[in-house]
Design an enzyme around this catalytic site. Structure first.
Site, PDB file in Angstrom:
ATOM      1  N   TYR A 110      45.882  36.066  46.388  1.00  0.00           N
ATOM      2  CA  TYR A 110      46.383  37.372  45.704  1.00  0.00           C
ATOM      3  C   TYR A 110      45.773  38.504  46.786  1.00  0.00           C
ATOM      4  O   TYR A 110      44.915  38.562  47.255  1.00  0.00           O
ATOM      5  CB  TYR A 110      45.499  37.590  44.415  1.00  0.00           C
TER       6      TYR A 110
ATOM      7  N   LYS B 175      37.164  47.160  47.794  1.00  0.00           N
ATOM      8  CA  LYS B 175      36.062  46.823  47.376  1.00  0.00           C
ATOM      9  C   LYS B 175      34.764  47.054  47.856  1.00  0.00           C
ATOM     10  O   LYS B 175      34.353  48.578  47.455  1.00  0.00           O
ATOM     11  CB  LYS B 175      35.644  45.062  46.953  1.00  0.00           C
TER      12      LYS B 175
ATOM     13  N   ASP C 107      42.958  39.079  54.764  1.00  0.00           N
ATOM     14  CA  ASP C 107      42.749  39.830  53.510  1.00  0.00           C
ATOM     15  C   ASP C 107      41.273  39.782  53.160  1.00  0.00           C
ATOM     16  O   ASP C 107      40.835  38.744  52.706  1.00  0.00           O
ATOM     17  CB  ASP C 107      43.645  39.588  52.467  1.00  0.00           C
TER      18      ASP C 107
HETATM   19  N1  HOZ Z   1      41.204  41.747  42.619  1.00  0.00           N
HETATM   20  C1  HOZ Z   1      40.273  41.470  41.283  1.00  0.00           C
HETATM   21  C2  HOZ Z   1      39.963  39.968  41.783  1.00  0.00           C
HETATM   22  N2  HOZ Z   1      41.079  39.113  41.607  1.00  0.00           N
HETATM   23  C3  HOZ Z   1      40.667  41.616  40.050  1.00  0.00           C
HETATM   24  C4  HOZ Z   1      40.499  42.956  39.592  1.00  0.00           C
HETATM   25  C5  HOZ Z   1      41.693  43.407  38.975  1.00  0.00           C
HETATM   26  O1  HOZ Z   1      42.684  42.857  39.248  1.00  0.00           O
HETATM   27  O2  HOZ Z   1      41.346  44.161  38.007  1.00  0.00           O
END
Ligand code: HOZ
Length: 432
Positions: free
Chosen positions: A147, A270, A242
């Site tokens: 993702y 993050k 990523d």
């Molecule tokens: N990117 C985060 C981990 N998959 C999820 C956070 C979100 O989409 O709120």
């Protein structure tokens, strides 16, 4: 702690549902994967979260990764306070931006230049645009189960076949946006070789999570990492890591330091913002110099390089550089997964605990999880029961089988033992 004891969370969720789609500002936090309703959070302190009903939880979500130093780390709080008193945003450059850029470049050897944005999604989207602009090619390779934020061209769900030409997996993403996206199976070297054999001259870049957190924790094989670097190099495509989750978490230099790899571009998010909204993309100087205004590839943002966010990121990276917590985090991680495995084994539950450093996932499947298809074989309903059992015992985990959990520097051995004890009880209960 039964659901009746969470009445203020329930009320808050009912109100939010009238005002915000689904009651949340990001679907990952809606508890869709585990059933029930989300806890509404009042505050965080070190390794703990407190919900609006006053319950305390040991937190392994860490705001989905950013809070490697735990909640309200004094150095981060002070840095943000200092910056706030000087002004929240100027829409003009500040020295803080260069200080954070310099530190990122010092930590991550493949990064020679870096551009700050406001989220991981924005960073991936910009890196993809840059790869296309730099190479003059359109096609992008991604991997099923990885993702990269909600970027149109990367919202592609691969079918069970190893290679599928893009099919958008959200309404509203035009087919044209994903027509140049090839989705392959993670860790599948042959599929990668076939894709380059068929489309090598049109591939602008390959983007991946070098350790996947977004299908639960999945590790890359050495052969896969080697093939990625070799094939992209051979065909003039860019290799894009990523490291939104893994950056500054698995090592100061991220997964690329851990595995001794050198991508052309890296995407951050993050931890780089220390809990405030920051994303970034960086890499080889000759590529980065194509970004506007140094070059022709357009990318912009009113709050990019925002001083509060830069101050939080800078304080976090400085603390990590001084503290060097990675060996300790790895030891705590090992202690935790050994305890979880023993607890699951004792009650004969099929399971796999997968971990790299402070990132981990307990999968309810007996088989190794190496890609999206094997991840999907896990018993997600059982995970839901596990999740709620842990909540009842004061442990807050990611609310999905397909997410990684995070240990932070404020977790202690005692916290880990508490977690194992809670898991032992929960697993015994759900095995019945
Ligand atoms: N990117 C985060 C981990 N998959 C999820 C956070 C979100 O989409 O709120």
């Amino acid at each position: 702690m039964t659901s009746s004891k969470r009445s203020l969370s329930r009320q808050a969720f009912a109100r939010a549902n009238e005002l915000i789609p689904g009651g949340v500002n990001s679907p990952a936090r809606a508890f869709g994967g585990v059933g029930g309703e989300p806890l509404f959070i009042d505050r965080g302190e070190g390794p703990h979260l407190f919900d609006v009903d006053g319950h305390r939880y040991l937190d392994y979500v860490a705001s989905w990764g950013p809070l490697i130093l735990g909640h309200c780390h004094p150095r981060v709080v002070k840095a943000v306070e200092n910056a706030l008193h000087k002004g929240a945003t100027f829409g003009a450059p500040t020295e803080l931006e260069s200080q954070l850029a310099e530190l990122v470049i010092a930590c991550v050897p493949s990064v020679e230049m870096v551009r700050m944005v406001s989220s991981g999604t924005e960073a991936s989207m910009s890196a993809i645009r840059l790869a296309r602009g730099f190479t003059g090619r359109d096609r992008i390779v991604k991997f099923a189960g990885c993702y990269h934020g909600h970027v149109d061209s990367l919202l592609v769900q691969a079918g069970s076949s190893a290679t599928t030409l893009g099919v958008p997996n959200s309404p509203g993403v035009p087919k044209g946006c994903t027509a140049d996206t090839l989705a392959l199976r993670y860790n599948d070297v042959q599929a990668l070789m076939d894709a380059f054999a068929a489309h090598g001259q049109q591939i602008a870049g390959v983007i991946l999570e070098p350790v996947v957190g977004n299908m639960g924790l999945v590790t890359p094989t050495p052969d896969f990492l080697h093939a990625l670097r070799q094939l992209t190099h051979q065909h003039g495509a860019l290799l894009i890591y990523d490291e939104v989750m893994t950056g500054f978490r698995l090592a100061l230099g991220g997964a690329q330091e851990l595995y001794g790899q050198k991508p052309d571009l890296t995407v951050f998010g993050k931890i780089i913002g220390g809990g405030l909204p920051v994303g970034a993309y960086g890499g080889r100087k000759d590529i980065m110099k194509q970004v506007m205004p140094a070059g022709p590839v357009f990318q912009a943002g009113t709050l990019s390089g925002n001083p509060l966010a830069m101050a939080a990121g800078l304080a976090t990276l400085q603390e990590l550089r001084e503290q060097k917590p990675y060996e300790r985090l790895d030891r705590l991680g090992q202690l935790l997964v050994d305890g979880l495995s023993a607890a699951a084994k004792a009650v004969h539950l099929p399971h796999r605990v997968q971990r790299v450093g402070s990132m981990w996932t307990l999968f309810f499947t007996a088989d190794p999880v190496t890609d999206y298809d094997t991840a999907k074989k896990s018993d997600a309903a059982r995970f839901g029961k596990f999740f709620w059992g842990m909540v009842e015992r004061g442990v807050y985990l990611p609310c999905s089988q397909y997410e990684a959990a995070f240990i932070s520097t404020v977790h202690t051995e005692e916290h880990i033992q508490q977690t194992i004890a809670a898991a032992r009880e929960t697993l015994a209960e759900i095995a019945k």
